[in-house]
Design a protein around this motif. Structure first.
Motif, PDB file in Angstrom:
ATOM      1  N   LYS A 604       0.828  -1.205   0.000  1.00 22.08           N
ATOM      2  CA  LYS A 604       0.000   0.000   0.000  1.00 22.08           C
ATOM      3  C   LYS A 604       0.865   1.259   0.000  1.00 22.08           C
ATOM      4  CE  LYS A 604      -3.716  -2.239   2.618  1.00 22.08           C
ATOM      5  NZ  LYS A 604      -4.472  -2.239   3.907  1.00 22.08           N
ATOM      6  N   VAL A 605       1.979   1.204   0.726  1.00 22.71           N
ATOM      7  CA  VAL A 605       2.887   2.353   0.766  1.00 22.71           C
ATOM      8  C   VAL A 605       3.469   2.608  -0.625  1.00 22.71           C
ATOM      9  CG1 VAL A 605       5.012   3.272   1.787  1.00 22.71           C
ATOM     10  CG2 VAL A 605       3.415   1.954   3.199  1.00 22.71           C
ATOM     11  N   LEU A 606       3.844   1.547  -1.324  1.00 20.30           N
ATOM     12  CA  LEU A 606       4.391   1.703  -2.680  1.00 20.30           C
ATOM     13  C   LEU A 606       3.363   2.349  -3.612  1.00 20.30           C
ATOM     14  CD1 LEU A 606       6.659   1.238  -4.741  1.00 20.30           C
ATOM     15  CD2 LEU A 606       5.686  -1.028  -5.168  1.00 20.30           C
ATOM     16  N   ASN A 607       2.095   1.950  -3.483  1.00 17.48           N
ATOM     17  CA  ASN A 607       1.064   2.561  -4.321  1.00 17.48           C
ATOM     18  C   ASN A 607       1.005   4.066  -4.110  1.00 17.48           C
ATOM     19  OD1 ASN A 607       0.331   0.082  -5.391  1.00 17.48           O
ATOM     20  ND2 ASN A 607      -1.260  -0.298  -3.855  1.00 17.48           N
ATOM     21  N   ILE A 681       6.981  19.470  13.532  1.00 13.14           N
ATOM     22  CA  ILE A 681       6.866  18.193  12.828  1.00 13.14           C
ATOM     23  C   ILE A 681       5.392  17.853  12.614  1.00 13.14           C
ATOM     24  CG2 ILE A 681       9.057  17.343  13.730  1.00 13.14           C
ATOM     25  CD1 ILE A 681       7.372  15.479  15.562  1.00 13.14           C
ATOM     26  N   ASN A 682       5.114  17.283  11.456  1.00  6.96           N
ATOM     27  CA  ASN A 682       3.736  16.852  11.184  1.00  6.96           C
ATOM     28  C   ASN A 682       3.729  15.390  10.773  1.00  6.96           C
ATOM     29  OD1 ASN A 682       4.988  17.219   8.763  1.00  6.96           O
ATOM     30  ND2 ASN A 682       3.469  18.618   7.894  1.00  6.96           N
ATOM     31  N   PHE A 683       4.546  14.613  11.485  1.00  5.71           N
ATOM     32  CA  PHE A 683       4.499  13.163  11.329  1.00  5.71           C
ATOM     33  C   PHE A 683       4.562  12.549  12.714  1.00  5.71           C
ATOM     34  CE2 PHE A 683       8.873  14.637  10.677  1.00  5.71           C
ATOM     35  CZ  PHE A 683       9.563  13.954  11.664  1.00  5.71           C
ATOM     36  N   GLU A 684       4.289  11.273  12.810  1.00  8.18           N
ATOM     37  CA  GLU A 684       4.285  10.597  14.103  1.00  8.18           C
ATOM     38  C   GLU A 684       4.782   9.168  13.941  1.00  8.18           C
ATOM     39  OE1 GLU A 684      -0.201   9.347  14.821  1.00  8.18           O
ATOM     40  OE2 GLU A 684      -0.041  11.506  14.375  1.00  8.18           O
ATOM     41  N   ASN A 685       4.877   8.481  15.056  1.00  9.20           N
ATOM     42  CA  ASN A 685       5.340   7.089  15.045  1.00  9.20           C
ATOM     43  C   ASN A 685       4.603   6.263  14.004  1.00  9.20           C
ATOM     44  OD1 ASN A 685       7.493   6.336  16.712  1.00  9.20           O
ATOM     45  ND2 ASN A 685       6.256   6.671  18.542  1.00  9.20           N
ATOM     46  N   ASP A 686       5.360   5.441  13.275  1.00  7.23           N
ATOM     47  CA  ASP A 686       4.858   4.493  12.276  1.00  7.23           C
ATOM     48  C   ASP A 686       4.483   5.139  10.941  1.00  7.23           C
ATOM     49  OD1 ASP A 686       5.183   2.341  14.059  1.00  7.23           O
ATOM     50  OD2 ASP A 686       3.211   2.696  14.935  1.00  7.23           O
ATOM     51  N   ASP A 687       4.584   6.466  10.849  1.00  9.59           N
ATOM     52  CA  ASP A 687       4.441   7.091   9.539  1.00  9.59           C
ATOM     53  C   ASP A 687       5.660   6.747   8.687  1.00  9.59           C
ATOM     54  OD1 ASP A 687       2.052   8.242  10.161  1.00  9.59           O
ATOM     55  OD2 ASP A 687       2.813  10.281  10.390  1.00  9.59           O
ATOM     56  N   TYR A 688       5.489   6.884   7.359  1.00 11.32           N
ATOM     57  CA  TYR A 688       6.593   6.721   6.426  1.00 11.32           C
ATOM     58  C   TYR A 688       6.924   8.073   5.805  1.00 11.32           C
ATOM     59  CZ  TYR A 688       5.921   1.657   6.675  1.00 11.32           C
ATOM     60  OH  TYR A 688       5.818   0.362   7.114  1.00 11.32           O
ATOM     61  N   ILE A 689       8.197   8.258   5.478  1.00 12.48           N
ATOM     62  CA  ILE A 689       8.617   9.483   4.795  1.00 12.48           C
ATOM     63  C   ILE A 689       9.360   9.072   3.526  1.00 12.48           C
ATOM     64  CG2 ILE A 689       9.957  11.619   4.956  1.00 12.48           C
ATOM     65  CD1 ILE A 689       9.675  11.430   8.015  1.00 12.48           C
ATOM     66  N   LYS A 713      -2.359   5.883   9.212  1.00  6.93           N
ATOM     67  CA  LYS A 713      -3.656   5.938   9.874  1.00  6.93           C
ATOM     68  C   LYS A 713      -4.760   6.471   8.975  1.00  6.93           C
ATOM     69  CE  LYS A 713      -1.591   6.441  14.457  1.00  6.93           C
ATOM     70  NZ  LYS A 713      -1.434   7.299  15.650  1.00  6.93           N
ATOM     71  N   ASN A 714      -4.364   7.168   7.906  1.00  6.08           N
ATOM     72  CA  ASN A 714      -5.360   7.693   6.974  1.00  6.08           C
ATOM     73  C   ASN A 714      -4.723   7.800   5.599  1.00  6.08           C
ATOM     74  OD1 ASN A 714      -3.883  10.258   6.927  1.00  6.08           O
ATOM     75  ND2 ASN A 714      -4.790  10.611   8.961  1.00  6.08           N
ATOM     76  N   GLU A 715      -5.394   8.433   4.685  1.00  2.85           N
ATOM     77  CA  GLU A 715      -4.900   8.531   3.314  1.00  2.85           C
ATOM     78  C   GLU A 715      -4.036   9.767   3.081  1.00  2.85           C
ATOM     79  OE1 GLU A 715      -5.321   6.120   0.963  1.00  2.85           O
ATOM     80  OE2 GLU A 715      -6.143   5.020   2.674  1.00  2.85           O
ATOM     81  N   ASP A 716      -3.771  10.532   4.129  1.00  2.00           N
ATOM     82  CA  ASP A 716      -3.051  11.797   3.970  1.00  2.00           C
ATOM     83  C   ASP A 716      -1.630  11.590   3.467  1.00  2.00           C
ATOM     84  OD1 ASP A 716      -5.248  13.069   4.836  1.00  2.00           O
ATOM     85  OD2 ASP A 716      -4.447  13.693   6.792  1.00  2.00           O
ATOM     86  N   ILE A 717      -1.198  12.496   2.599  1.00  2.00           N
ATOM     87  CA  ILE A 717       0.205  12.613   2.216  1.00  2.00           C
ATOM     88  C   ILE A 717       0.571  14.080   2.380  1.00  2.00           C
ATOM     89  CG2 ILE A 717       1.905  12.425   0.365  1.00  2.00           C
ATOM     90  CD1 ILE A 717       0.295  10.132  -0.792  1.00  2.00           C
ATOM     91  N   LYS A 718       1.523  14.358   3.279  1.00  2.00           N
ATOM     92  CA  LYS A 718       1.906  15.740   3.571  1.00  2.00           C
ATOM     93  C   LYS A 718       3.351  15.977   3.141  1.00  2.00           C
ATOM     94  CE  LYS A 718       0.602  14.786   7.755  1.00  2.00           C
ATOM     95  NZ  LYS A 718       0.252  14.754   9.185  1.00  2.00           N
TER      96      LYS A 718
END
Length: 745
Positions: A604-607, A681-689, A713-718
């Motif tokens: 899902k991350v690759l998509n 920062i606008n990321f948290e634990n387990d997010d990917y960058i 946790k959601n579909e957001d990409i920041k």
């Protein structure tokens, strides 16, 4: 007591301070050359460019927590012979009390390396690293690089720097230490200390004044002023070693006849020369210290900058201790200091005088005068560690040891253990008063994660002795009326001649002796075109110490085994970090083996990545872990704070700023990118960058790069901006190659 100038100053004839605001006109750039530091740096710079220094040192120093990894790194990079004197001391894992044979195996490796490559090997119990270097190696105008953060010999005219092992490897391979010309801050001492005041009192007062503001961060502290002449050399050494806790780069002192006498007593008078600023010299800042106004001080848990005068503490016990307890709770530690209040006074259960800061001759003879014909009692324990065997011999010869032991105190051999959590661990809930260098959490050896916690407050040896004879009731040495005997010190180096191996001039053909715990560094991949980071720890504390990144204490026994030590990474601060880092590292291993790493949840991350970057190719995306901390890296120089993250698959750190130059250098030398974020920062634990074209950004000397935060946790990409600040050409190449070992290969 202490005052700081807001801007630069000119020092005239070593006495008159003229601030920039005074309106006096002068050429700042020319007058910068008038400092002691400028002359020493110029003498050691091989770049012919004083703005961008390439330094070569006169000598190197390591101890038994660090030298195995350094030699293994250098060996993997082509080591043939130590090109300059390299001292290998054995003062940290000295007791060989944990881990079976592995600590003594490290010592045997060190001796065999000294024989093979031409090193100087100091066996266990002979001397703590910095006392040995003071006694035998430091000299006026020299520069020494050590793999311990408290590498400081400024009072002897030596600019000494504590760094991670990678920087020593560069010197071993005849490369250079590359930095921009640092700021130089004057430390102007005037007056003389009151009776009962010791070097720790003055050092803690300075640390309190400059630490939080970063006034001397990554700068040189240059000690000047007429007050220097009122301090004995060992007293100066005691102040100087604590400059590390200000986060300065290094230190240097004006020298005088007392330094000449010290070097003459140690059989090295030829190492003396007078060091003094020019008649007119410019400093980037100035700290003025009125020595006669310094009080007996205490640094409460859990930092050397958490400083109060003992008098202030005694007058505001409930208020101050409540504040300290609340600060500890913010770091996840529940402590109870107020229970130590009895009949309106604070009581401790333990005292320790030890190491490079506390175990000096002057400190112990003064403490002994306080202890003479007194008792430390049953409810208070006191341990004293002379800093070297020559010191111990002289203290024994003149009767000082008898005074100390008759009081009920215990005298031990030269050992750094109480300073990093491997000696004299108190009982759960106890308060220990220590003349050592640090009082970070767990520095005394407790394990809060397992429900045990004790606390350390830093104090001068004299006040510790005063407290001891009062049954543990906090007592400033200035409250006593003691006649200090000040017996003259006579240095005897027979024990060094009998026990220390010096193979620098004539290395022997010898095989390295390995123990089962001494393991080579694992192979590390080069930087990939793109990068995917999983956030495995977010730490919002104001400062994160290297002790939190990789704990000290008994874990040090495994520092010759990269993978086994890595199991302890962040274990006392973020217990699930290691599990998360190892899990994401499995994907990178697949990639390195040419297999598709984007399986399971990563599909899902690759998509989402391919929605951002249609040309992204799975095998060109390096996958690893990262941590975020506001200000990581305060404290120890230990490179393992970075290398442990690396061997677990770490690719970067993200921070608002880095607490020390040495931690940032450690990250780079292990191929980890030291990103800076300016925004919240606008990321948290387990997010990917996801970071597109990271390799070309580093090669093209870009100052910043876009990162895309992919939430789990959601579909957001920041989108965020990751800054790549002040990377040298060499540092960029090291990052691209994947680590220092790969770079030199």
């Amino acid at each position: 007591m202490i005052s700081l100038y807001e801007n630069g100053v000119v020092l005239v004839n070593g006495k008159e301070i003229i601030s920039e605001e005074s309106g006096v006109k002068y050429n700042k750039e020319d007058l910068k050359k008038g400092t002691i530091a400028y002359k020493i740096l110029a003498d050691h710079n091989v770049s012919n460019n004083m703005e961008n220094l390439s330094l070569k040192f006169d000598c190197l120093a390591s101890h038994d927590i660090t030298y195995v990894g350094i030699i293994q790194t250098a060996r993997a990079s082509g080591l043939e012979k130590f090109p300059i004197p390299y001292v290998l001391t054995n003062c940290h894992n000295t007791l060989c009390a944990v881990g079976g044979t592995i600590n003594e195996d490290d010592h045997m490796f060190g001796l065999s390396a000294a024989k093979k490559y031409g090193g100087i090997y100091v066996p266990p119990h002979q001397g703590v690293i910095h006392q040995y270097m003071r006694e035998t190696m430091a000299g006026c105008g020299k520069m020494i690089l050590g793999s311990d953060s408290h590498t400081r010999y400024g009072a002897l005219g030596t600019m000494a720097i504590g760094e991670g092992g990678g920087e020593l490897v560069k010197q071993i391979l005849s490369k250079t230490y590359d930095i921009k010309y640092p700021g130089i801050v004057g430390i102007y001492l005037k007056g003389a200390p009151k009776k009962g005041i010791g070097p720790q009192d003055i050092a803690l007062t300075i640390i309190k004044a400059v630490f939080k503001s970063g006034y001397v961060k990554n700068k040189v502290m240059e000690f000047v002023g007429e007050g220097i002449s009122n301090l004995d050399v060992e007293f100066r050494n005691g102040i100087d070693v604590m400059t590390t806790e200000t986060t300065c780069l290094t230190s240097i002192w004006k020298t005088d006849d007392k330094v000449k006498e010290y070097l003459e007593e140690h059989g090295r008078v030829e190492e003396y020369k007078e060091l003094s600023p020019e008649d007119v010299a410019y400093y980037d800042g100035m700290v003025v210290v009125d020595l006669d106004k310094i009080e007996s001080m205490i640094a409460l848990p859990f930092h050397p900058s958490n400083v109060y005068s003992i008098k202030e503490l005694q007058e505001n016990l409930e208020e101050i201790l409540t504040k300290v307890e609340a600060e500890a709770l913010e770091q996840g530690m529940k402590i109870d200091l107020k229970s130590k209040i009895k009949d309106g006074s604070l009581f401790a259960e333990q005292g320790v005088i030890a190491g490079c800061a506390g175990g000096t001759y002057d400190n112990i003879v003064d403490a002994a005068d306080i202890l003479k014909d007194k008792s430390v009692g049953v409810d208070f324990t006191l341990s004293v560690y002379p800093s070297s065997q020559p010191t111990y011999i002289e203290l024994n010869k003149n009767g000082t040891i008898a005074k100390v032991m008759e009081s009920g105190a215990v005298v031990r051999s030269a050992f750094c253990g109480p300073c990093f959590g491997a000696g004299d661990t108190p009982a759960n809930g106890q308060l220990s008063l220590r003349h050592t260098t640090r009082n970070f959490p767990s520095r005394e050896g407790s394990k809060p994660g397992e429900g045990q916690i004790s606390m350390v407050a830093l104090m001068d040896a004299r006040s510790i002795a005063a407290t001891a004879i009062n049954g543990g009731r906090l007592t400033a040495a200035t409250e006593l009326n003691i006649e200090f005997t000040k017996p003259k010190y006579e240095f005897n180096d027979k024990v060094y001649k009998n026990k220390v191996y010096d193979g620098f001039e004539e290395p022997k053909s010898s095989d390295l002796i390995y123990g089962p715990n001494i393991i080579d560094w694992p192979k590390m991949p080069a930087l990939t075109k793109d990068m995917l980071l999983k956030v495995c720890a977010v730490i919002n504390d104001p400062v994160t110490t290297t002790d939190e990144l990789i704990p000290s204490g008994e874990t040090s026994s495994y520092r010759s085994n990269p993978m086994r030590l890595a199991e302890f990474t962040l274990s006392r601060r973020v217990p699930d970090y290691t599990k998360k880092a190892k899990e994401i590292h499995k994907a990178e291993i697949l990639r390195e083996n040419g297999e598709n790493p984007f399986i399971g949840d990563l599909e899902k991350v690759l998509n989402k990545i391919q929605g951002i970057d249609k040309g992204a190719k799975p095998l060109e995306i390096g996958i690893g872990s990262t941590i975020y901390a506001n200000k990581p890296g305060d404290g120890s120089a230990r490179e393992q704070a970075a290398s442990c993250q690396k061997v677990l698959g770490g690719w970067a750190n993200i921070a608002k700023e880095y607490a020390t130059k040495r931690y940032r250098s450690n990250l780079i030398n292990w191929g980890m990118i030291p990103f800076i974020v300016k925004q919240d920062i606008n990321f948290e634990n387990d997010d990917y960058i996801y970071i597109k074209d990271i390799k070309s950004a580093i090669e093209n000397k870009d100052d910043s790069i876009k990162g895309y935060v992919i939430s789990t946790k959601n579909e957001d990409i920041k989108e965020i901006e990751l800054r790549l600040e002040a990377l040298t050409d060499t540092e960029r190449k090291i990052l691209v190659d994947g680590c220092l070992i790969n770079y030199y290969k």
